[in-house]
Design a protein around this motif. Structure first.
Motif, PDB file in Angstrom:
ATOM      1  N   UNK A  18       0.750  -1.181   0.026  1.00 54.65           N
ATOM      2  CA  UNK A  18       0.098   0.042   0.011  1.00 54.65           C
ATOM      3  C   UNK A  18       0.831   1.441   0.035  1.00 54.65           C
ATOM      4  N   UNK A  19      -0.096   2.288  -0.278  1.00 55.21           N
ATOM      5  CA  UNK A  19       0.723   3.572  -0.342  1.00 55.21           C
ATOM      6  C   UNK A  19       0.149   4.574   0.742  1.00 55.21           C
ATOM      7  N   UNK A  20       0.916   5.449   1.621  1.00 56.99           N
ATOM      8  CA  UNK A  20       0.019   6.145   2.586  1.00 56.99           C
ATOM      9  C   UNK A  20      -0.524   7.399   1.866  1.00 56.99           C
ATOM     10  N   UNK A  21      -1.217   8.138   2.635  1.00 54.13           N
ATOM     11  CA  UNK A  21      -1.827   9.424   2.248  1.00 54.13           C
ATOM     12  C   UNK A  21      -0.510  10.382   2.319  1.00 54.13           C
ATOM     13  N   UNK A  22      -0.780  11.408   1.524  1.00 53.04           N
ATOM     14  CA  UNK A  22       0.167  12.343   1.728  1.00 53.04           C
ATOM     15  C   UNK A  22       0.434  13.079   3.086  1.00 53.04           C
ATOM     16  N   UNK A  23       1.547  13.205   3.579  1.00 50.27           N
ATOM     17  CA  UNK A  23       1.615  13.662   4.973  1.00 50.27           C
ATOM     18  C   UNK A  23       2.162  15.208   4.722  1.00 50.27           C
ATOM     19  N   UNK A  24       1.856  16.429   5.355  1.00 51.12           N
ATOM     20  CA  UNK A  24       2.237  17.655   5.167  1.00 51.12           C
ATOM     21  C   UNK A  24       3.284  17.781   6.245  1.00 51.12           C
ATOM     22  N   UNK A  25       4.415  18.074   6.187  1.00 51.59           N
ATOM     23  CA  UNK A  25       5.574  18.207   7.194  1.00 51.59           C
ATOM     24  C   UNK A  25       5.721  19.476   7.697  1.00 51.59           C
ATOM     25  N   UNK A  26       5.653  20.347   6.754  1.00 47.80           N
ATOM     26  CA  UNK A  26       5.932  21.958   6.963  1.00 47.80           C
ATOM     27  C   UNK A  26       4.994  22.570   5.838  1.00 47.80           C
ATOM     28  N   UNK A  48       7.850   3.124  -7.183  1.00 47.11           N
ATOM     29  CA  UNK A  48       6.866   3.391  -8.332  1.00 47.11           C
ATOM     30  C   UNK A  48       5.661   4.123  -7.929  1.00 47.11           C
ATOM     31  N   UNK A  49       5.062   3.189  -6.909  1.00 48.55           N
ATOM     32  CA  UNK A  49       3.673   3.595  -6.042  1.00 48.55           C
ATOM     33  C   UNK A  49       4.122   4.986  -5.382  1.00 48.55           C
ATOM     34  N   UNK A  50       4.892   5.246  -4.781  1.00 53.37           N
ATOM     35  CA  UNK A  50       4.929   6.466  -4.043  1.00 53.37           C
ATOM     36  C   UNK A  50       5.312   7.648  -5.007  1.00 53.37           C
ATOM     37  N   UNK A  51       6.051   7.642  -5.925  1.00 48.16           N
ATOM     38  CA  UNK A  51       6.342   8.566  -6.838  1.00 48.16           C
ATOM     39  C   UNK A  51       5.013   8.964  -7.653  1.00 48.16           C
ATOM     40  N   UNK A  52       4.326   7.884  -8.111  1.00 46.27           N
ATOM     41  CA  UNK A  52       3.165   8.146  -9.053  1.00 46.27           C
ATOM     42  C   UNK A  52       2.284   8.921  -8.173  1.00 46.27           C
ATOM     43  N   UNK A  53       1.872   8.484  -6.908  1.00 45.13           N
ATOM     44  CA  UNK A  53       1.195   9.073  -5.775  1.00 45.13           C
ATOM     45  C   UNK A  53       1.316  10.641  -5.764  1.00 45.13           C
ATOM     46  N   UNK A  54       2.558  10.649  -5.302  1.00 42.16           N
ATOM     47  CA  UNK A  54       3.216  12.297  -5.275  1.00 42.16           C
ATOM     48  C   UNK A  54       3.359  13.084  -6.380  1.00 42.16           C
TER      49      UNK A  54
END
Length: 90
Positions: A18-26, A48-54
């Protein structure tokens, strides 16, 4: 029966990735994490999955992905890839 067991194990393994939701760090800095089993994509699949989602996240902001930092790990049997990124205006 053996074939059914193999299919069920395969479906379980694929279902665990799975891929997490995008988390805002700052301010304008985000993080995303993806995980893949070593037999269903491994590190390449997680990345691939992380970069595609980002990219999709940044595209929704009419921006381009700019990865600032990334890391990966292997905790048997899963590979994990994490990217810290920002969305830069086109």
């Amino acid at each position: 029966m053996k074939k059914l067991s193999i299919v069920l194990v395969g479906l379980f393994v694929v279902g665990c990735a799975g891929t997490s939701d995008v988390l805002q760090l700052g301010s304008g800095i985000y993080e995303i994490t993806a995980q893949e089993h070593n037999v269903s994509g491994g590190l390449a699949g997680a990345k691939t999955n992380a970069i595609k989602s980002a990219r999709k996240f940044c595209a929704a902001k009419d921006s381009e992905l700019n990865v600032k930092y990334s890391s990966d790990s292997f905790d048997r049997p899963f590979y994990t890839y994490t990217a810290t990124f920002e969305c830069s205006r086109n």
